[in-house]
Enzyme design. Structure first.
Site, short mmCIF file in Angstrom:
data_model
loop_
_atom_site.label_atom_id
_atom_site.label_comp_id
_atom_site.label_asym_id
_atom_site.label_seq_id
_atom_site.Cartn_x
_atom_site.Cartn_y
_atom_site.Cartn_z
N GLU A 193 0.78 -1.17 -0.11
CA GLU A 193 -0.04 0.06 0.12
C GLU A 193 1.08 1.17 -0.15
O GLU A 193 0.58 2.32 0.72
CB GLU A 193 -0.78 -0.07 1.20
CG GLU A 193 -1.81 -1.24 1.06
CD GLU A 193 -3.17 -1.22 2.29
OE1 GLU A 193 -2.67 -0.40 3.34
OE2 GLU A 193 -4.23 -1.96 2.04
N GLU A 267 -6.80 -7.46 -0.89
CA GLU A 267 -7.16 -7.37 0.59
C GLU A 267 -9.12 -7.01 0.55
O GLU A 267 -9.66 -6.10 0.01
CB GLU A 267 -6.84 -6.19 1.13
CG GLU A 267 -5.14 -6.57 1.42
CD GLU A 267 -4.55 -5.55 2.53
OE1 GLU A 267 -5.36 -4.65 3.04
OE2 GLU A 267 -3.60 -5.72 2.94
#
Length: 641
Positions: A193, A267
Site C-alpha cells: 500500500e 485485500e
C-alpha cells in the site's frame, strides 16, 4: 491517503478438495504460474487460474495450531494462503535473524500449506502495515535521528542498508519454495500500500531488484487502493496488481487502466480492526456474501484479509492515527474474521463456504477437528496475590541530559522510567508538567507517591477520575508542596510504550518521552517555567530476562506499579480466555508466555490464552498492573465476548 475503512463490505474464496499426496507434491516442480498479456488473467500451466486466498499470519498463531488454521481455510474453499512476514519479529536485534524458533519458522508454515495442496502469496514488506508494531519495520532503526523510512537508498541510506540485509536473509528461505522450484509460492509482493504513503518509483524498483539479485525473478505484485494506485503510480512493470478493498467494479476499472497484467482483489475485508477506546469490537456485522458470490461468478481472484486473524501477543500490536489522534490496537486480532481468534468458524464462515461450494460445483474438504477448550465455570473467580513491586527491581540507570527515547537507549518495547530530582528554586505551591510528546501512557510519582497518569490515547477524564488520568498534551498538575527545606523532591515518570504507528502520516513513532519536559509554576503572581534536565533513565523491557529476576516480596507495596501472581492447577489443558475486567491497565504472562496488554478502557477485557501456553499441573499467571495496589479477581471464559 487510502482509507481502508471504506472497503469493509468485501470478501471471497475457493477450493482444492482432497489432500495433496507426495506424488502430487513432486509434480509441482513442473507447474508454471504466469500472466496472460491478452486476457488479463493468471495462468497455471497456461490455463486460467482463480486465486482464492485466505490470509493469516504465522506470527499471530501458535505454531502447534498452524496446520489446523490452514485446514480451516481450505475447508472454506481456499486454494491459497497469503502471509505477511513481520520483519521486526525475525530481526529483533540488528543483524540477528530468527526464522526457526517458535512461530517464526515460516519455511515450515509454507510447507504445511503445500502439504494441504495450497499455494502461497508471500507478503514480506519490508513494510506490511497489518496493525503490527511500526508496520513490521525494526525499531532499532529509530535510534538514528535522521532516519527516513520507506524510501530509496539515496534518500534513506540507513533504512535501505537494513532492507538489503533482510531481503537477503528471507530470499534464502523463499527461493527454494517458489513454484518454479517445486514449492508453493505463486507471487511475492513488493512493499505494501505504498500509494497511501507516497510516490517513489525508484524505491519500488530497488526493492524488486534486490529480490532479483538473490535469485527470485518473480512473479511479483503490488498492493494498493485503486485511487492511490492511480494518483501515485505505484505499479511496477510486469507485476500484477492487488487492490485493497477492491470490488468487481474496481477490478474491471483497473483492468482497463492496466491491461498488460492481471488484477485481483488483494485485500477483501470480512471485518475490521479494533482500537483501544472503540465502543465495541469492530466489523462483527459485515456480511460479504454478495461480494463473494460476485467474485465466484466472475471468476475473479481475491485474498480475504483476514480469513483468520490470531492474536497480537506480547507487545506486537500496532497503532493508527486519524485526525491527529493516536489509536493503539487491542491485543486481539479476531478482526470478525470467518475463522475466529480460537480457530472456530463463525456464522459467516458457513455462509461463505456454501457460496463457494455451490459455485465450484464440488464438495469442499471437511473441517478439521476443533481445538479443545478448557472447561470453565464463569462463576468461579480466582484471586491473585501480590508478588513484588517493580520499584524494587530497577536496573542500573543511564544518565542523559534530556529524556531519551526508548529507541535511542537500545530498547524495543515494554516500559521505561524517567527519574529526576526537582529543582528547589521553584517554591510556589502550584506547579504543572508539560510534555509535548509523551509516547504513550505514563504514571506520575512524586516522592514515591502516585500523582496521576497521562494518556496519549484520547480518554474521558471523568471516567477515570479516580486515576487522576489526563489526556496527552494537557498540562499535568503536580501536588502542591510548600516546605522551604533542602529536602529533595524526586519525580518519577513511568512510561508504557503502546504500539508504534503502522498506518498514518507519522512514519517515525518513537517511544518514551520524545520532547522536553517543562516544569511550570501556575501561580498567577509568580509564573515561572524551567526545562528539566539531567535525567536517570531505567530500562524496563519486561522481557524474559527481566521477569526471571523477580522474586516474591515479604511485604506488600503501598505504591502502584506491582506484579501479582496466581498459581492454578489443571488436570487437562485447552484454549481459554482470561477475564481481566476488574483490573486497570497492564500485561499478563502465563508460564512465561506474554499474552498481551489489557486495559479497562476496553472494549477488550479478555485475553486469549492458547492451550500451548498451559500445562498439566501447576500454571503461573503473572500480572503487571500500573495502578492496582490490591489484587482483584479474574475468571476464565471460553470466548472473547
Amino acid at each position: 491517503m487510502f482509507n481502508r475503512r471504506q472497503f469493509l463490505h468485501v470478501s471471497a474464496l475457493s477450493v482444492i478438495s482432497s489432500q495433496i499426496s507426495a506424488a502430487t507434491t513432486s509434480l509441482l516442480a513442473q507447474q508454471r504460474f504466469s500472466f496472460s498479456t491478452t486476457e488479463n488473467q493468471f495462468l497455471l500451466d497456461q490455463k486460467p487460474f482463480q486465486i482464492r486466498s485466505g490470509e493469516m499470519h504465522p506470527a499471530r498463531i501458535p505454531k502447534a495450531y498452524w496446520k489446523h488454521r490452514i485446514q480451516m481455510a481450505k475447508a472454506m474453499g481456499m486454494n491459497t494462503i497469503a502471509i505477511y512476514v513481520m520483519w521486526n519479529y525475525h530481526e529483533e536485534r540488528e543483524g540477528v535473524f530468527d526464522f526457526s524458533t517458535e512461530n517464526r519458522d515460516i519455511r515450515h508454515f509454507m510447507q504445511l500449506c503445500q502439504d494441504e495442496g495450497l499455494y502461497v502469496l508471500l507478503r514480506p514488506g519490508p513494510y506490511i502495515c497489518g496493525e503490527w508494531d511500526l508496520g513490521g519495520i525494526p525499531a532499532y532503526l529509530l535510534r538514528h535521528d535522521d532516519i527516513v523510512l520507506r524510501a530509496n537508498s539515496t534518500t534513506a541510506p540507513h533504512y535501505m542498508h537494513a532492507v538489503k540485509r533482510y531481503i537477503q536473509a528471507l530470499a534464502s528461505i523463499a527461493k527454494p519454495l517458489m513454484l518454479e522450484h517445486g514449492g508453493p509460492i505463486l507471487m511475492v509482493q513488493i512493499e505494501n500500500e505504498f500509494g497511501s504513503y507516497g510516490s517513489d518509483p525508484a524505491y519500488l524498483e530497488e526493492l524488486r531488484q534486490l529480490w532479483v539479485e538473490h535469485g527470485i525473478s518473480g512473479p511479483f505484485y503490488t498492493q494498493d487502493g485503486l485511487p492511490q494506485l492511480i494518483t501515485n503510480k505505484t505499479s511496477i512493470p510486469e507485476a500484477a496488481i492487488g487492490l485493497s478493498g477492491g470490488e468487481v467494479k474496481d477490478i474491471i476499472k483497473a483492468r482497463e487502466l492496466y491491461p498488460q497484467v492481471p488484477v485481483m482483489c488483494g485485500e477483501l475485508y470480512p471485518g475490521w480492526l479494533t482500537h483501544w477506546g472503540d465502543p465495541q469490537l469492530q466489523g462483527t456485522d459485515v456480511d460479504m456474501s454478495a461480494t463473494i458470490a460476485a467474485m465466484m461468478r466472475e471468476k475473479l481472484s481475491f485474498n480475504i484479509y483476514v480469513i483468520h486473524g490470531g492474536t497480537n501477543f506480547g507487545f506486537s500490536a500496532g497503532a493508527n492515527t486519524e485526525k491527529g489522534e493516536y489509536q493503539p490496537d487491542i491485543t486481539s486480532y479476531d478482526y470478525a474474521a470467518p475463522i475466529n481468534e480460537q480457530g472456530q468458524p463463525n456464522q459467516f464462515y458457513w455462509k461463505y463456504r456454501a457460496i463457494i461450494e455451490q459455485a465450484l460445483a464440488q464438495k469442499l474438504a471437511p473441517l478439521p477437528a476443533a481445538i479443545p477448550q478448557l472447561r470453565t465455570d464463569p462463576r468461579q473467580e480466582y484471586l491473585p496475590k501480590f508478588f513484588c513491586s517493580l520499584w524494587d527491581y530497577l536496573p542500573a540507570p543511564v544518565k542523559t541530559k534530556e529524556p531519551a527515547s526508548m529507541e535511542s537507549l537500545g530498547q524495543t518495547s515494554g516500559f521505561i522510567l524517567y527519574q529526576k530530582e526537582l529543582p528547589q528554586e521553584i517554591q510556589h505551591p502550584q506547579r504543572s508538567l508539560h510534555i509535548a510528546e509523551l509516547h504513550d501512557y505514563a504514571s506520575i510519582h512524586l516522592n514515591q507517591k502516585y500523582c496521576g497518569a497521562i494518556s496519549r490515547t484520547k480518554i474521558d477524564p471523568q471516567r477515570f477520575a479516580k486515576l487522576k488520568l489526563t489526556n496527552h498534551r494537557h498540562a499535568f498538575p503536580l501536588p502542591a508542596w510548600t516546605d522551604n527545606s533542602s529536602s529533595k523532591k524526586t519525580l518519577d515518570i513511568l512510561v508504557e510504550a503502546m504500539g508504534r504507528i503502522n498506518y498514518g502520516r507519522v512514519a517515525v513513532d518513537r517511544k518514551g518521552i520524545c520532547s522536553k519536559v517543562i516544569l511550570q509554576s501556575t501561580h498567577p503572581d509568580h509564573p515561572q517555567s524551567e526545562e528539566l534536565q539531567d535525567w536517570l533513565c531505567y530500562h524496563l523491557p519486561m522481557d524474559q530476562y527481566f521477569l526471571q529476576q523477580l522474586r516474591a516480596s515479604k511485604s506488600v507495596s503501598k505504591r502502584p506499579g506491582n506484579f501479582f501472581k496466581l498459581p492454578l492447577d489443571f488436570t487437562r489443558t485447552g484454549d481459554v480466555y482470561i477475564d481481566m475486567q476488574h483490573w486497570t491497565k497492564g500485561v499478563v504472562w502465563v508460564n512465561g508466555h506474554a499474552l498481551g496488554r489489557y486495559w479497562q478502557l476496553g472494549p477488550q477485557q479478555r485475553l486469549y490464552c492458547p492451550a500451548t501456553s498451559l500445562k498439566k499441573g501447576r500454571n503461573d499467571i503473572l500480572i503487571f498492573d500500573l495502578h492496582q495496589l490490591d489484587a482483584t479477581s479474574i475468571s476464565l471464559r471460553n470466548s472473547l465476548v
